[in-house]
Design a protein around this motif. Structure first.
Motif, short mmCIF file in Angstrom:
data_model
loop_
_atom_site.label_atom_id
_atom_site.label_comp_id
_atom_site.label_asym_id
_atom_site.label_seq_id
_atom_site.Cartn_x
_atom_site.Cartn_y
_atom_site.Cartn_z
N VAL A 1 55.02 53.62 -13.71
CA VAL A 1 56.49 54.11 -13.86
C VAL A 1 55.77 54.61 -11.77
O VAL A 1 56.44 54.93 -11.06
CB VAL A 1 56.69 55.43 -14.67
N GLY B 1 58.71 74.02 -21.00
CA GLY B 1 58.36 72.42 -21.10
C GLY B 1 57.65 72.09 -21.85
O GLY B 1 56.93 71.99 -22.40
N TRP B 2 57.19 70.35 -21.21
CA TRP B 2 56.69 69.72 -21.60
C TRP B 2 54.56 70.08 -22.18
O TRP B 2 53.94 70.08 -23.22
CB TRP B 2 56.38 68.36 -21.47
N TYR C 1 51.81 61.19 -23.77
CA TYR C 1 51.80 62.48 -23.16
C TYR C 1 50.35 62.92 -23.26
O TYR C 1 51.14 62.92 -24.64
CB TYR C 1 52.58 61.96 -21.95
N ALA D 1 61.19 71.98 -15.77
CA ALA D 1 60.76 73.56 -17.09
C ALA D 1 60.61 74.47 -15.93
O ALA D 1 60.91 75.29 -15.46
CB ALA D 1 59.01 72.81 -17.75
N VAL E 1 49.75 73.30 -3.32
CA VAL E 1 49.27 73.71 -3.70
C VAL E 1 49.10 73.11 -5.61
O VAL E 1 49.20 73.41 -6.12
CB VAL E 1 50.18 75.88 -3.51
N TYR F 1 53.64 73.14 -16.00
CA TYR F 1 52.92 72.36 -15.11
C TYR F 1 53.01 70.11 -15.98
O TYR F 1 52.08 70.18 -15.36
CB TYR F 1 51.61 72.25 -14.65
N GLY G 1 54.54 74.50 -11.29
CA GLY G 1 54.88 73.24 -11.41
C GLY G 1 56.61 73.07 -11.34
O GLY G 1 57.22 74.72 -11.77
N SER G 2 56.75 72.16 -10.53
CA SER G 2 58.54 72.08 -9.99
C SER G 2 59.29 71.35 -10.50
O SER G 2 59.93 70.73 -9.71
CB SER G 2 58.08 71.68 -7.90
N GLY G 3 59.05 70.83 -12.05
CA GLY G 3 59.70 69.81 -12.70
C GLY G 3 61.40 70.15 -13.34
O GLY G 3 61.09 71.88 -12.61
N THR H 1 64.26 69.87 -22.46
CA THR H 1 63.11 70.71 -21.53
C THR H 1 64.42 72.17 -20.75
O THR H 1 63.72 73.08 -20.77
CB THR H 1 63.06 70.15 -20.26
P1 FAD Z 1 57.57 67.49 -14.94
O1 FAD Z 1 58.44 67.09 -14.74
O2 FAD Z 1 55.70 66.15 -15.76
O3 FAD Z 1 56.59 68.10 -14.25
C1 FAD Z 1 55.43 69.32 -13.91
C2 FAD Z 1 55.26 69.59 -12.55
O4 FAD Z 1 54.15 70.21 -12.49
C3 FAD Z 1 55.34 67.77 -11.80
O5 FAD Z 1 55.84 68.04 -10.25
C4 FAD Z 1 53.86 68.27 -11.47
O6 FAD Z 1 52.71 68.15 -10.24
C5 FAD Z 1 53.28 69.59 -11.41
N1 FAD Z 1 51.89 70.14 -11.95
C6 FAD Z 1 50.82 69.80 -12.60
N2 FAD Z 1 49.87 70.42 -12.39
C7 FAD Z 1 49.73 70.70 -11.44
C8 FAD Z 1 48.86 71.85 -11.38
N3 FAD Z 1 47.25 72.11 -12.33
N4 FAD Z 1 49.37 72.50 -10.14
C9 FAD Z 1 50.90 72.69 -9.77
N5 FAD Z 1 51.58 72.29 -10.55
C10 FAD Z 1 51.15 71.10 -10.90
N6 FAD Z 1 64.97 62.11 -19.08
C11 FAD Z 1 65.83 62.30 -18.80
O7 FAD Z 1 66.60 63.15 -18.91
N7 FAD Z 1 66.30 61.40 -18.70
C12 FAD Z 1 65.32 59.99 -18.09
O8 FAD Z 1 65.68 59.09 -18.03
C13 FAD Z 1 63.92 60.69 -18.24
N8 FAD Z 1 63.07 59.25 -18.12
C14 FAD Z 1 61.62 59.84 -18.40
C15 FAD Z 1 60.73 58.95 -17.75
C16 FAD Z 1 59.62 59.08 -17.98
C17 FAD Z 1 58.76 57.92 -17.09
C18 FAD Z 1 58.66 60.15 -18.00
C19 FAD Z 1 57.56 60.75 -18.70
C20 FAD Z 1 59.87 61.17 -19.09
C21 FAD Z 1 61.78 60.77 -18.66
N9 FAD Z 1 62.10 61.79 -18.55
C22 FAD Z 1 63.55 61.34 -18.92
C23 FAD Z 1 61.68 63.36 -19.61
C24 FAD Z 1 61.93 63.96 -18.08
O9 FAD Z 1 60.68 64.27 -17.08
C25 FAD Z 1 61.54 65.53 -18.92
O10 FAD Z 1 61.70 65.76 -20.63
C26 FAD Z 1 60.68 66.51 -18.16
O11 FAD Z 1 60.31 66.13 -16.91
C27 FAD Z 1 59.77 67.38 -18.75
O12 FAD Z 1 59.80 68.42 -17.07
P2 FAD Z 1 58.44 69.28 -17.19
O13 FAD Z 1 58.98 69.71 -16.37
O14 FAD Z 1 57.98 69.89 -18.55
O15 FAD Z 1 57.39 68.31 -16.45
#
Ligand code: FAD
Length: 502
Positions: free
Chosen positions: A126, A365-366, A330, A17, A79, A101, A13-15, A378
């Motif tokens: 969104v 992360g999430w 979510y 987290a 991938v 992820y 995952g490249s968010g 995060t």
């Molecule tokens: P994510 O950002 O969801 O990253 C997960 C990544 O994993 C994604 O790129 C996904 O494609 C990848 N992935 C999933 N499954 C797989 C797999 N099987 N194999 C490979 N890769 C995979 N926070 C703020 O601070 N300011 C804001 O304005 C804000 N706005 C938001 C608006 C929305 C609509 C949402 C839903 C959230 C918002 N947030 C905001 C919260 C913030 O986005 C989260 O705190 C943060 O993105 C969580 O990070 P993460 O890396 O856990 O998840």
């Protein structure tokens, strides 16, 4: 040799987290971190979640880009873990694996009528305006006068704001061309945000509320009756909640000054918070073919503090509308049958990021803490996971001896397409919900655009590197420049791969 000493780690995952975990891990001088991402492009919800009119929030991309530019970090987009490569395969190839992820499923309303055209998840909406490939064909029908958003968090406010912002104010953002086109034709004048509980329990934050109150061309509708007796109660609540509630209270009960009164009087659009209402049913139109309203149960609160619950009073109310967007949260999906998963909470069971009972496997992360919290939360949480991993390394808890890392995975990927193999890899856990294209919703009644993202299989899975992404980035920026936007997002994975010559 250095090769032998390299600590091979991968992050899924490249968010935020994924990138923040990688950033922390790279503090270890021997660490090499590969980031796997299922989309052809990086950054997760920073690209696909954060609202287009909040560009400053996306500045974290600069930090992530720096991390990706480290000589000891690599990005492998396109991938999908659980489909193109399994978690056991990753664990075999690396000393440690971090699952980051996110939480890609939306919580269902679980009320009758939810499947009607005109109902969709805020998440899909969104995704649509932000160019998420799987939602690009959503084309919500905005020919109605009233939209109802079920939920009162920041995502609900984002969606309300995008629906009500004059389109010309969005022209210079990175909202997709298609979404802007549909919003220009929108006839939505009123947006209700419905919550089961009261003003003291809203989940949005003050900055987002203030922005909404000041939204050009729109006026707030708040019922002073909802705020009776609140003046006394807010004395006891923590400061951020107190300030938020005071702003709500003032907006609901104070007479605006002449300028603000004039602004509100001339506003052609409106938004309102509907408290103490719990959705029971999406009401069909007379011909039964689409949503025409929501039946709400009136509630009252029981209990105190965080434990306050909404219980139905027995009264019902129907709220007519042509569009229903559910924004009630979510949850993560299980990624691979070998990874423990708490399907009730929708997270991977873990202790401070160490996945329960699986040495060498971590999460951040999430998917670790559940889908709440901003990017900063995060970040903290991901640094902590990185710390635990490095502690375990020091304590000798990770496998010793060299690991092949990407070299082994690359070999696997090039031998794999998306043919029957994919079924074998992905099958067996969650059935259809595990499928790559199960998101989306039926705003338009045209289905979810499923299956459109299947990529060529002839030469196996072709990962997209970070320098590939930079080519796509440059293309997006160039396309945006023509119309004065920061970028025009590419929304079709096939086109992205074609541009890269894959
Ligand atoms: P994510 O950002 O969801 O990253 C997960 C990544 O994993 C994604 O790129 C996904 O494609 C990848 N992935 C999933 N499954 C797989 C797999 N099987 N194999 C490979 N890769 C995979 N926070 C703020 O601070 N300011 C804001 O304005 C804000 N706005 C938001 C608006 C929305 C609509 C949402 C839903 C959230 C918002 N947030 C905001 C919260 C913030 O986005 C989260 O705190 C943060 O993105 C969580 O990070 P993460 O890396 O856990 O998840």
């Amino acid at each position: 040799s250095t090769q032998e000493k390299t600590l091979q780690i991968c992050v899924v995952g490249s968010g935020p987290a994924g990138f923040y975990t990688a950033q922390h891990l790279l503090k270890h001088p021997q660490a090499h971190v590969d980031i796997y991402e299922k989309q052809p492009v990086p950054f997760g919800l920073v690209r696909f979640g954060v609202a287009p009119d909040h560009p400053e929030v996306k500045n974290v991309i600069n930090t992530f880009t720096q991390t990706a530019h480290s000589g000891r970090c690599a990005f492998w987009g396109n991938v999908e873990v659980g489909r193109d490569v399994t978690v056991p395969e990753l664990r075999e190839a690396y000393h440690a694996v971090v699952l980051s992820y996110g939480a890609e499923d939306h919580r269902a309303l679980e009320v009758p009528g939810e499947e009607l055209p005109g109902v969709c998840s805020a998440r899909a909406f969104v995704g649509w305006y932000n160019g998420l490939p799987e939602n690009r064909e959503l084309e919500p029908d905005l020919s109605c006068d009233t939209a109802v958003i079920l939920g009162q968090g920041n995502v609900a406010l984002d969606v309300a704001r995008i629906l009500l912002t004059p389109p010309e104010h969005l022209e210079r953002t990175d909202i997709t061309k298609a979404a802007l086109g549909v919003l220009r034709q929108s006839r939505v004048k009123t947006v209700w945000l419905v919550g089961r509980r009261g003003p003291l329990q809203v989940a949005f934050t003050i900055k987002e509320l203030r922005e909404m109150i000041q939204l050009p061309g729109a006026r707030p509708i708040l019922d002073p009756a909802d705020f009776l007796g609140l003046q006394d109660k807010i004395k006891e609540v923590p400061r951020p909640r107190k300030r938020l509630t005071e702003l709500l209270l003032r907006t609901a009960t104070e007479k605006p000054g002449p300028e603000e009164a004039a602004r509100r009087a001339s506003a052609s659009r409106a938004w309102g918070l509907r408290f103490f209402r719990s959705p029971q049913q999406v009401l069909p139109s007379p011909d039964g073919r689409r949503a025409a309203g929501v039946r709400l149960a009136v509630t009252r609160l029981e209990g105190v503090g965080e434990a306050t619950r909404a219980v139905p009073t027995g009264d019902m109310e129907d709220l007519p509308c042509g569009l229903v967007l559910s924004s009630v949260g979510y949850k993560s999906r299980p990624v691979d049958p070998s990874v423990p998963f708490d399907s009730k909470l929708g997270v991977i069971p873990n202790v401070e990021g160490r996945v329960m009972d699986v040495p060498g496997l971590y999460c951040s992360g999430w998917v670790k803490r559940g889908p709440t919290g901003v990017i900063a939360t995060t970040m903290t949480d991901s640094f902590l996971t990185g710390q635990m991993l490095l502690q375990d390394l020091k304590a000798g808890l990770l496998p010793s001896g060299p690991r092949p890392g990407y070299a082994a995975i690359q070999a696997l990927l090039s031998s794999r397409g998306l043919g029957p193999d994919a079924e074998v890899l992905g099958g067996g856990v969650g059935g259809p919900s595990l499928g790559p294209h199960s998101l989306g919703g039926g705003c338009s009644g045209r289905g979810e655009g499923g299956g459109v993202d299947s990529l060529p299989s002839a030469s196996g899975v072709r990962p997209v590197s970070f320098s590939d992404w930079e080519k796509l980035d440059a293309e997006e920026v160039a396309r945006g420049q023509r119309t004065g936007k920061p970028r025009e997002k590419l929304v079709d994975p096939q086109e992205m791969l074609r541009l890269l010559g894959h």
